[in-house]
Design a protein around this motif. Structure first.
Motif, PDB file in Angstrom:
ATOM      1  N   LEU A 158       0.807  -1.223   0.000  1.00  0.00           N
ATOM      2  CA  LEU A 158       0.000   0.000   0.000  1.00  0.00           C
ATOM      3  C   LEU A 158       0.839   1.271   0.000  1.00  0.00           C
ATOM      4  O   LEU A 158       0.298   2.369  -0.074  1.00  0.00           O
ATOM      5  CB  LEU A 158      -0.933   0.015   1.222  1.00  0.00           C
ATOM      6  N   ASN A 159       2.137   1.107   0.130  1.00  0.00           N
ATOM      7  CA  ASN A 159       3.052   2.254   0.158  1.00  0.00           C
ATOM      8  C   ASN A 159       2.739   3.203   1.314  1.00  0.00           C
ATOM      9  O   ASN A 159       2.913   4.415   1.205  1.00  0.00           O
ATOM     10  CB  ASN A 159       3.010   3.012  -1.178  1.00  0.00           C
ATOM     11  N   MET A 160       2.251   2.646   2.414  1.00  0.00           N
ATOM     12  CA  MET A 160       2.043   3.426   3.630  1.00  0.00           C
ATOM     13  C   MET A 160       2.164   2.496   4.833  1.00  0.00           C
ATOM     14  O   MET A 160       1.994   1.284   4.718  1.00  0.00           O
ATOM     15  CB  MET A 160       0.706   4.156   3.637  1.00  0.00           C
ATOM     16  N   SER A 161       2.472   3.085   5.974  1.00  0.00           N
ATOM     17  CA  SER A 161       2.632   2.285   7.179  1.00  0.00           C
ATOM     18  C   SER A 161       1.281   1.814   7.701  1.00  0.00           C
ATOM     19  O   SER A 161       0.228   2.367   7.357  1.00  0.00           O
ATOM     20  CB  SER A 161       3.335   3.108   8.259  1.00  0.00           C
ATOM     21  N   PHE A 162       1.340   0.797   8.554  1.00  0.00           N
ATOM     22  CA  PHE A 162       0.111   0.319   9.191  1.00  0.00           C
ATOM     23  C   PHE A 162      -0.574   1.434   9.959  1.00  0.00           C
ATOM     24  O   PHE A 162      -1.783   1.633   9.834  1.00  0.00           O
ATOM     25  CB  PHE A 162       0.429  -0.843  10.149  1.00  0.00           C
ATOM     26  N   ILE A 163       0.178   2.186  10.746  1.00  0.00           N
ATOM     27  CA  ILE A 163      -0.441   3.210  11.597  1.00  0.00           C
ATOM     28  C   ILE A 163      -1.101   4.305  10.765  1.00  0.00           C
ATOM     29  O   ILE A 163      -2.161   4.818  11.116  1.00  0.00           O
ATOM     30  CB  ILE A 163       0.586   3.797  12.607  1.00  0.00           C
ATOM     31  N   LYS A 164      -0.484   4.659   9.637  1.00  0.00           N
ATOM     32  CA  LYS A 164      -1.088   5.686   8.787  1.00  0.00           C
ATOM     33  C   LYS A 164      -2.382   5.172   8.175  1.00  0.00           C
ATOM     34  O   LYS A 164      -3.405   5.890   8.155  1.00  0.00           O
ATOM     35  CB  LYS A 164      -0.112   6.103   7.682  1.00  0.00           C
ATOM     36  N   TYR A 165      -2.367   3.948   7.662  1.00  0.00           N
ATOM     37  CA  TYR A 165      -3.578   3.380   7.070  1.00  0.00           C
ATOM     38  C   TYR A 165      -4.680   3.265   8.116  1.00  0.00           C
ATOM     39  O   TYR A 165      -5.826   3.677   7.883  1.00  0.00           O
ATOM     40  CB  TYR A 165      -3.291   2.003   6.472  1.00  0.00           C
ATOM     41  N   TYR A 166      -4.342   2.725   9.266  1.00  0.00           N
ATOM     42  CA  TYR A 166      -5.325   2.497  10.322  1.00  0.00           C
ATOM     43  C   TYR A 166      -5.893   3.817  10.833  1.00  0.00           C
ATOM     44  O   TYR A 166      -7.108   3.944  11.046  1.00  0.00           O
ATOM     45  CB  TYR A 166      -4.641   1.716  11.453  1.00  0.00           C
ATOM     46  N   THR A 167      -5.049   4.813  10.992  1.00  0.00           N
ATOM     47  CA  THR A 167      -5.518   6.131  11.454  1.00  0.00           C
ATOM     48  C   THR A 167      -6.491   6.740  10.457  1.00  0.00           C
ATOM     49  O   THR A 167      -7.560   7.249  10.827  1.00  0.00           O
ATOM     50  CB  THR A 167      -4.324   7.073  11.670  1.00  0.00           C
ATOM     51  N   GLN A 168      -6.136   6.694   9.173  1.00  0.00           N
ATOM     52  CA  GLN A 168      -7.015   7.267   8.153  1.00  0.00           C
ATOM     53  C   GLN A 168      -8.328   6.501   8.063  1.00  0.00           C
ATOM     54  O   GLN A 168      -9.396   7.099   7.907  1.00  0.00           O
ATOM     55  CB  GLN A 168      -6.303   7.297   6.798  1.00  0.00           C
ATOM     56  N   LEU A 169      -8.263   5.182   8.173  1.00  0.00           N
ATOM     57  CA  LEU A 169      -9.481   4.385   8.137  1.00  0.00           C
ATOM     58  C   LEU A 169     -10.432   4.789   9.261  1.00  0.00           C
ATOM     59  O   LEU A 169     -11.640   4.946   9.042  1.00  0.00           O
ATOM     60  CB  LEU A 169      -9.134   2.899   8.251  1.00  0.00           C
ATOM     61  N   ARG A 170      -9.920   4.994  10.450  1.00  0.00           N
ATOM     62  CA  ARG A 170     -10.759   5.381  11.592  1.00  0.00           C
ATOM     63  C   ARG A 170     -11.403   6.748  11.364  1.00  0.00           C
ATOM     64  O   ARG A 170     -12.592   6.941  11.628  1.00  0.00           O
ATOM     65  CB  ARG A 170      -9.922   5.401  12.875  1.00  0.00           C
ATOM     66  N   ILE A 171     -10.609   7.690  10.881  1.00  0.00           N
ATOM     67  CA  ILE A 171     -11.142   9.038  10.674  1.00  0.00           C
ATOM     68  C   ILE A 171     -12.165   9.041   9.538  1.00  0.00           C
ATOM     69  O   ILE A 171     -13.217   9.686   9.629  1.00  0.00           O
ATOM     70  CB  ILE A 171     -10.004  10.035  10.392  1.00  0.00           C
ATOM     71  N   PHE A 172     -11.893   8.295   8.465  1.00  0.00           N
ATOM     72  CA  PHE A 172     -12.848   8.241   7.348  1.00  0.00           C
ATOM     73  C   PHE A 172     -14.163   7.601   7.783  1.00  0.00           C
ATOM     74  O   PHE A 172     -15.240   8.012   7.354  1.00  0.00           O
ATOM     75  CB  PHE A 172     -12.246   7.481   6.166  1.00  0.00           C
ATOM     76  N   LYS A 173     -14.080   6.580   8.633  1.00  0.00           N
ATOM     77  CA  LYS A 173     -15.299   5.963   9.170  1.00  0.00           C
ATOM     78  C   LYS A 173     -16.076   6.961  10.027  1.00  0.00           C
ATOM     79  O   LYS A 173     -17.309   6.978  10.037  1.00  0.00           O
ATOM     80  CB  LYS A 173     -14.943   4.729  10.000  1.00  0.00           C
ATOM     81  N   SER A 174     -15.360   7.801  10.751  1.00  0.00           N
ATOM     82  CA  SER A 174     -16.021   8.777  11.621  1.00  0.00           C
ATOM     83  C   SER A 174     -16.788   9.833  10.833  1.00  0.00           C
ATOM     84  O   SER A 174     -17.745  10.425  11.352  1.00  0.00           O
ATOM     85  CB  SER A 174     -14.998   9.453  12.539  1.00  0.00           C
ATOM     86  N   LEU A 175     -16.381  10.088   9.588  1.00  0.00           N
ATOM     87  CA  LEU A 175     -17.076  11.084   8.769  1.00  0.00           C
ATOM     88  C   LEU A 175     -18.547  10.728   8.616  1.00  0.00           C
ATOM     89  O   LEU A 175     -19.425  11.605   8.652  1.00  0.00           O
ATOM     90  CB  LEU A 175     -16.421  11.184   7.385  1.00  0.00           C
TER      91      LEU A 175
END
Length: 268
Positions: A201-218
């Motif tokens: 994915l060309n990104m770290s686990f923490i970056k992916y997981y953080t973005q996933l949480r915030i996008f879900k919160s939208l």
């Protein structure tokens, strides 16, 4: 809505600007592309726009620019979502803004022009001077008023193992996940799972997981049944300040500010 509209009507007259304003309740728009560039505005909820490489999250009161010939499918998050579309012919030598996908907050000037044109449907030709000058100015204003594009995209995993991990994260978003425990659950070491995220994915686990949480919160923030603290908990944050600060870092505004975007300008 069927593919005939997208594959024939939008591009039937190459020089026209095409207006299409969706009503509430549309489920999804199947994968398609246009010869024209697309301005897509959403309010009332989140729109998922899936391309060949990832899923873009278009929040309420934001717009997305989709360049010509980019294949995409559109999935509103709920029946409350309203979408406004304008399709523009774009020259090959156009400024870089028109040749790359971007998501931007809407500004008051663009909103006023959209409201003025909300009853326009179909093609607008240059000979229709009173109309064409407005939508053509709208096209120019997109580039002139756009701020930095928000990075609201998650890439699609190509590795089967990583796909299983990501599906698990999505389905258990209300829990807090740490890399070692997550890796162990899928019979991997934390180092191997970390490398899988970076390589695939060309990104770290923490970056992916953080973005996933915030996008879900939208999506959850559009639900009046949850207060902001409850939204934070539902995406795995035990600390409201941490959630708020992380949200602000990604979205450029606080959750309370974003929640105000529930306001609907365009009624059916």
């Amino acid at each position: 809505m069927n593919s005939k509209y997208y594959l024939t009507e939008v591009d039937k007259h190459p020089a026209s600007i095409y207006c299409y304003f969706n009503l509430k309740g549309e489920s999804f728009v199947e994968s398609h592309q246009h010869q024209k560039g697309q301005f897509l505005y959403a309010e009332g909820g989140v729109v998922h726009v899936k391309t060949n490489v990832g899923t873009h999250y278009l929040p309420a009161r934001h717009y997305m620019w989709i360049p010509p010939r980019v294949e995409h499918a559109i999935y509103p998050s709920s029946s409350n979502v309203v979408m406004k579309n304008l399709y523009f012919p774009i020259a090959h030598q156009a400024l870089s803004f028109y040749n790359k996908i971007g998501i931007y907050p809407i500004n008051s000037l663009l909103i006023e022009l959209l409201l003025f044109t909300k009853n326009w449907q179909g093609d607008v030709f240059q000979i229709q001077k009173n109309k064409y000058v407005i939508v053509d100015a709208f096209r120019a204003l997109l580039q002139q008023t756009a701020s930095q594009s928000l990075l609201l995209e998650l890439p699609h995993p190509k590795d089967h193992r990583l796909n299983l991990v990501i599906n698990y994260l999505s389905e258990h978003i209300y829990e807090e996940h740490l890399l070692p425990q997550l890796a162990s659950k899928f019979s991997m070491t934390d180092k191997s799972l970390y490398r899988l995220f970076k390589k695939n994915l060309n990104m770290s686990f923490i970056k992916y997981y953080t973005q996933l949480r915030i996008f879900k919160s939208l999506e959850l923030l559009m639900n009046p049944n949850y207060n902001i603290s409850e939204v934070a908990t539902r995406v795995g944050y035990h600390s409201l300040p941490t959630f708020s600060n992380t949200f602000h870092k990604i979205m450029g505004k606080r959750p309370s500010e974003y929640r105000k975007s529930k306001q609907i300008y365009f009624e059916d």
